[in-house]
Every structure is written in structure tokens, then in C-alpha cells.
Design an enzyme around this catalytic site. Structure first.
Site: not given
Length: 400
Positions: A116, A123, A187, A189, A221, A225, A228, A241, A245, A346
């Protein structure tokens, strides 16, 4: 245009033809191609001699077919277009069409390795401001190489697979705590699926991108948080993570995206020689993120700083080999506006600004039972649209 009912003029006419794997009743997993609201059984088509691929289309995954290389991909695509547009083939082909509503869509390929990347400047800047306030949002190396991490192939799942809320360590302010993630995120992607393999020690140059990449999937993904933030220094993503996925069930071949290539953002400072792709092109894919049915964001893929060709060149520049079924993802797709970001980190600015969903509900992070769907479209020939399908997942409570 296709003779298949409802396909002509749709985003899934013969200008698209994404590949997938499906099951139908008691019939086991087999390869198919989508046409309109039907799937064409390519296993049956090859068994009947309607299309030839050396038996690769009779496998329960796309890996063997993808490994045949670009020339065979093109030959099969041309033949499938012929079968679906020439009415003379209708009597033989029509019995091999199954309504999508009657099939189960499965993992389209066996994932070998999963990488990834982190290729959206918007971002990366947003995350830098949220996770490292008071520091430069971009780290010094970010514009010199496509940053990435090696993920966990065994937890890549097909769209519709429920996502169990992960548990792990997080910071309590005084040290580590343990429990289910309370800051579960997504996420949005785009994933690139390798077809042609390379030898260990060889490099794949930017100009050979199309010879090695079979097609494109949408990818979520999922990210914890709080896990993380505690673990990512000094090494980077790990348990925050690796729990899930999700990818879309349809692999859209690069040939279907021929009209979606556009100039990519200018890169300053200039990149090293092995990363210079001429022309410097990205894909104009228009993503959409729906949270419990509410459209919350529309990320633009055309603005990604690092291109798919550069990502593949960097992935292999040290001699790392690739295999049919390897998957590499773009990283979160985010634009300059808040309604163009590809993560809820975000969208809610670290959870401080909850977003309003349907029926007056507000969320900062994913709750149990929440469903997220990512979809995308691209420009096709003659003003038509290419649909990339969707990837969806619903959050289940953490297990004891």
C-alpha cells in the site's frame, strides 16, 4: 454495442468488460466477465471452444489467465467483444449468461503480496497536520519517492465481507491500554493487480507498466487510527491496518481505461531517473464514498502525486519480484476540499468535527453496524462511462 439485453449504452457495455469470479447455484467458482447486468461464464465459453486461453479461463481464479501476459489478454478481450456484439454468436453465448442477481461474487484472484502506497499530497499533508501538529506536514523524503508499506495479503477480502472491529494497544496518555478500536476509519483507494511476473533481481521500468499490470480494483484499506497512532513510530503501519482490506469483485482491465489517462500533477523537485515517466500520466477516476447511504465525499484520483507506473517502478527497483495476483494500492485518494477526502480522519479532522449522516445521526468514527461503500467511474470512448463497480463493507462488533 452488445446484443445483451440492457447492456447497450450502459457503463458495463463491451467497452468495459471487467473480469471476476462467481458461483451460481451448485456450480463452483468460475471466471466470468460482466456485460450489463449479466455475467458471461468464461469457463463454459472456453469449454465450448468459443474462446481459447489454454485452459486458463477454466480455473477458479484469474491468476493463471493474468500470468499469460498482455498479448493473450488482448486476444481474449477481442474475442469476447466479438461474441457479445455479433448476433450470429447469440444462440451459443446466451445460455452462458447469468443474471447478476442470481450469482455470488467471490474473490477474483488469489493475492500474492500486498503493498500500500501513500501517494496523495493532500492526504499526506492532512495526516501530517493531524498526527504531528506543529511539525512540517510532509516529511523531507515524501516528494522524492513513493512511500509505502508491505501489508497482509491474507486479510484482503472481497466486497461484502463483514469487517470485525479490531482490538489492540492504544495510548491512554500514561502508557498503553488495550481494547477494541474506538477510532475505526476507512481509506478510499485504487488497487492495481499484477498479471505478468518478474524475476527476482529484475526491475520493472516505468515504461513497462502496461505489460505487467492486468487491471484495476477499488480498495478500502480499513484503519484503526488509535492503534495506528500508538504503533506507527518509528516503523509505520502494522496492526492498525492488517485486520482487513476490502476490494471490489470486478477487475477492470487497463484496456477499458484507455480514455481515462490525463496529465499527472507536476513533480517538484524533479524525481530520480528511474521514476521519470514520459508522458507523466495518471488516471482520471472519480471516486465516491457513501457512509450508511449518505454521500460524504467524492475523491478525485487524477490529482495523485505519484503515478501507478512510478509506484511499480519503485516497488521493484531493489530487485523485488512480482507475481500474478500481487496487489498494490494507491494510498488514500484525497482532493483539496473537505468533501474530496478519502478518509474519515480527514473528513472529521481527527474526530473533532463530526459529519452529519442520514436521519440526523452524526459520526466521527465508524460505529458497529455502519456500512461504507466506495464506487468509481471513468471516461470511456465516445463520451461513454466506464463503471468500476463498488467495494462495500459493514462493521461487526469486536470479538471477545
Amino acid at each position: 454495442m452488445s446484443w445483451v439485453e440492457g447492456a447497450a449504452g450502459s457503463p458495463y457495455d463491451v467497452h468495459n468488460l471487467p473480469y471476476g469470479v462467481f458461483a451460481h447455484g451448485d456450480v463452483p467458482a468460475r471466471i466470468g466477465v460482466r456485460i450489463g447486468e449479466y455475467v458471461l461464464d468464461l469457463d463454459g465459453a472456453e469449454a465450448a471452444g468459443l474462446v481459447l486461453a489454454g485452459g486458463a479461463l477454466r480455473e477458479p481464479s484469474l491468476n493463471a489467465f493474468m500470468a499469460l501476459g498482455q498479448a493473450q489478454w488482448g486476444t481474449v478481450r477481442k474475442r469476447v467483444v466479438e461474441l457479445l456484439t455479433d448476433p450470429a454468436h447469440r444462440p451459443a453465448v446466451a445460455p452462458l449468461l447469468h443474471p447478476l442477481a442470481e450469482v455470488d461474487l467471490l474473490m477474483p484472484f488469489a493475492v500474492g503480496d500486498y503493498v500500500d502506497f501513500y501517494s496523495s499530497e493532500q492526504h499526506a499533508s492532512n495526516v501530517g497536520q493531524i498526527f504531528r501538529p506543529g511539525e512540517p506536514p510532509l516529511l523531507p523524503n515524501w516528494k522524492h519517492l513513493p512511500i509505502g508499506y508491505h501489508g497482509r495479503a491474507g486479510t484482503v477480502v472481497v466486497s461484502g465481507t463483514p469487517v470485525v472491529r479490531p482490538a489492540g494497544q492504544h495510548s491512554t496518555g500514561d502508557g498503553p491500554g488495550y481494547g477494541p478500536s474506538t477510532r475505526l476509519d476507512i481509506e478510499a483507494e485504487v488497487g492495481f493487480v499484477i498479471g505478468l511476473g518478474s524475476a527476482l533481481g529484475d526491475r520493472v521500468p516505468v515504461e513497462d507498466f502496461r505489460a505487467y499490470v492486468f487491471g484495476v480494483v477499488l480498495l478500502n484499506d480499513w484503519s484503526a487510527r488509535d492503534l495506528q497512532a500508538w504503533e506507527y513510530r518509528p516503523l509505520g503501519p502494522f496492526l492498525g491496518k492488517s485486520f482487513a482490506t476490502s476490494i471490489s469483485p470486478w477487475v477492470v482491465p487497463l484496456d477499458a481505461l484507455e480514455h481515462a489517462w490525463v496529465p499527472a500533477p507536476e513533480q517538484d523537485p524533479p524525481v530520480l531517473e528511474y521514476l521519470r515517466d514520459e508522458p507523466h500520466l495518471g488516471l482520471d477516476l472519480r471516486l465516491a464514498v457513501d457512509w450508511n447511504g449518505s454521500r460524504v465525499s467524492e475523491p478525485p484520483f487524477a490529482g495523485m502525486y505519484w503515478t501507478p507506473a512510478q509506484q511499480l517502478a519503485h516497488l521493484t527497483v531493489n530487485g523485488a519480484s512480482v507475481r500474478a495476483g500481487d496487489l498494490y494500492a494507491s494510498g488514500t485518494v484525497s482532493g483539496v476540499r473537505r468533501d474530496q477526502v478519502g478518509s474519515f480522519l480527514e473528513l472529521t479532522w481527527g474526530g473533532a468535527e463530526p459529519v452529519a449522516l442520514a436521519e440526523g445521526v452524526a459520526r466521527s468514527w465508524l460505529a458497529d453496524g455502519d456500512t461504507v461503500t466506495i464506487s468509481a467511474t471513468a471516461a470511456g470512448p465516445d463520451g461513454r462511462t466506464v463503471a468500476l463497480g463498488e467495494v462495500t463493507g459493514t462493521v461487526l462488533p469486536a470479538r471477545p
